[in-house]
Design a protein around this motif. Structure first.
Motif, PDB file in Angstrom:
ATOM      1  N   GLU A  50       0.852  -1.180   0.000  1.00 25.06           N
ATOM      2  CA  GLU A  50       0.000   0.000   0.000  1.00 25.06           C
ATOM      3  C   GLU A  50       0.889   1.231   0.000  1.00 25.06           C
ATOM      4  O   GLU A  50       1.941   1.264   0.635  1.00 25.06           O
ATOM      5  N   LYS A  51       0.476   2.253  -0.701  1.00 25.30           N
ATOM      6  CA  LYS A  51       1.228   3.492  -0.747  1.00 25.30           C
ATOM      7  C   LYS A  51       0.501   4.554   0.049  1.00 25.30           C
ATOM      8  O   LYS A  51       0.248   5.644  -0.436  1.00 25.30           O
ATOM      9  N   GLN A  52       0.124   4.216   1.271  1.00 20.18           N
ATOM     10  CA  GLN A  52      -0.530   5.172   2.151  1.00 20.18           C
ATOM     11  C   GLN A  52       0.541   6.040   2.808  1.00 20.18           C
ATOM     12  O   GLN A  52       1.561   5.539   3.262  1.00 20.18           O
ATOM     13  N   PRO A  53       0.323   7.340   2.856  1.00 21.56           N
ATOM     14  CA  PRO A  53       1.294   8.197   3.544  1.00 21.56           C
ATOM     15  C   PRO A  53       1.427   7.779   5.008  1.00 21.56           C
ATOM     16  O   PRO A  53       0.440   7.458   5.656  1.00 21.56           O
ATOM     17  N   GLU A  54       2.659   7.757   5.490  1.00 26.04           N
ATOM     18  CA  GLU A  54       2.916   7.386   6.876  1.00 26.04           C
ATOM     19  C   GLU A  54       2.331   8.448   7.805  1.00 26.04           C
ATOM     20  O   GLU A  54       2.632   9.632   7.662  1.00 26.04           O
ATOM     21  N   ASN A  55       1.493   8.042   8.722  1.00 22.76           N
ATOM     22  CA  ASN A  55       0.843   8.952   9.667  1.00 22.76           C
ATOM     23  C   ASN A  55       0.113  10.087   8.958  1.00 22.76           C
ATOM     24  O   ASN A  55       0.041  11.197   9.467  1.00 22.76           O
ATOM     25  N   GLY A  56      -0.371   9.836   7.763  1.00 25.96           N
ATOM     26  CA  GLY A  56      -1.100  10.860   7.022  1.00 25.96           C
ATOM     27  C   GLY A  56      -0.207  11.849   6.299  1.00 25.96           C
ATOM     28  O   GLY A  56      -0.692  12.786   5.689  1.00 25.96           O
ATOM     29  N   TYR A  57       1.101  11.666   6.353  1.00 26.18           N
ATOM     30  CA  TYR A  57       2.043  12.578   5.711  1.00 26.18           C
ATOM     31  C   TYR A  57       2.685  11.911   4.508  1.00 26.18           C
ATOM     32  O   TYR A  57       3.091  10.760   4.567  1.00 26.18           O
ATOM     33  N   GLU A  58       2.797  12.650   3.427  1.00 25.65           N
ATOM     34  CA  GLU A  58       3.501  12.185   2.230  1.00 25.65           C
ATOM     35  C   GLU A  58       4.983  12.514   2.414  1.00 25.65           C
ATOM     36  O   GLU A  58       5.336  13.619   2.817  1.00 25.65           O
TER      37      GLU A  58
END
Length: 165
Positions: free
Chosen positions: A25-33
């Protein structure tokens, strides 16, 4: 024959489910890109209606998403921004001394030795054209720009911090 068909269906299902767990998954870590600051430029802000310079000189920054750091891009750049918090990173003055690249009227990209130095995590919004900052690059505007500014979206940084990984 039915037994063989059932075995094949079971095998396909098992392989399908096992590959689902392996996808990244390419989800930003902790909501941060994750991103890099890879260059900067100075511009004269212009009035949206008249196109005339306001006299306000502002610094823009080049943002390269970390996932694209090894891409074979002509210009190492995904976005530009004019609202990088001034206290976020301490970029040496020698890297900021050029207003823009005089060869193509584009941004002044940092030398390769500094390309991965300024790592940040950021939340941002991509601006639509009516919200973008209009700007001119001094004499470059009159001579016709060769850098493809129109290919790069402006972003508004909502939140940012330095990253070490």
């Amino acid at each position: 024959m039915n037994t063989m068909r059932i075995k094949n269906i079971c095998l396909i299902l098992i392989l399908s489910f096992s590959s689902i767990g392996c996808s990244e998954e390419k989800q930003p870590e902790n909501g941060y890109e994750q991103a890099l600051i890879v260059g900067s430029f100075l511009v004269n802000k212009t009035d949206k209606e008249s196109g005339i310079g306001t006299g306000e000189i502002i610094r823009g920054y080049c943002i390269l998403l970390f996932e694209n750091k090894d891409s074979d891009l002509q210009y190492p750049l995904d976005y530009i921004t004019f609202d990088l918090p001034s206290d976020l990173v301490d970029i040496p003055e020698e890297l900021l001394s050029l207003d823009y690249d005089p060869d193509n009227c584009g941004p002044n990209f940092f030398p390769a030795t500094y390309r991965f130095t300024y790592k940040i995590g950021l939340n941002y919004d991509v601006l639509n054209s009516k919200d973008e900052t209009e700007f001119a690059l001094g004499p470059c505007t009159a001579s016709g720009l060769t850098f493809p500014w129109e290919n790069y979206s402006q972003i508004k940084i909502l939140n940012a911090h330095i990253t070490t990984n």
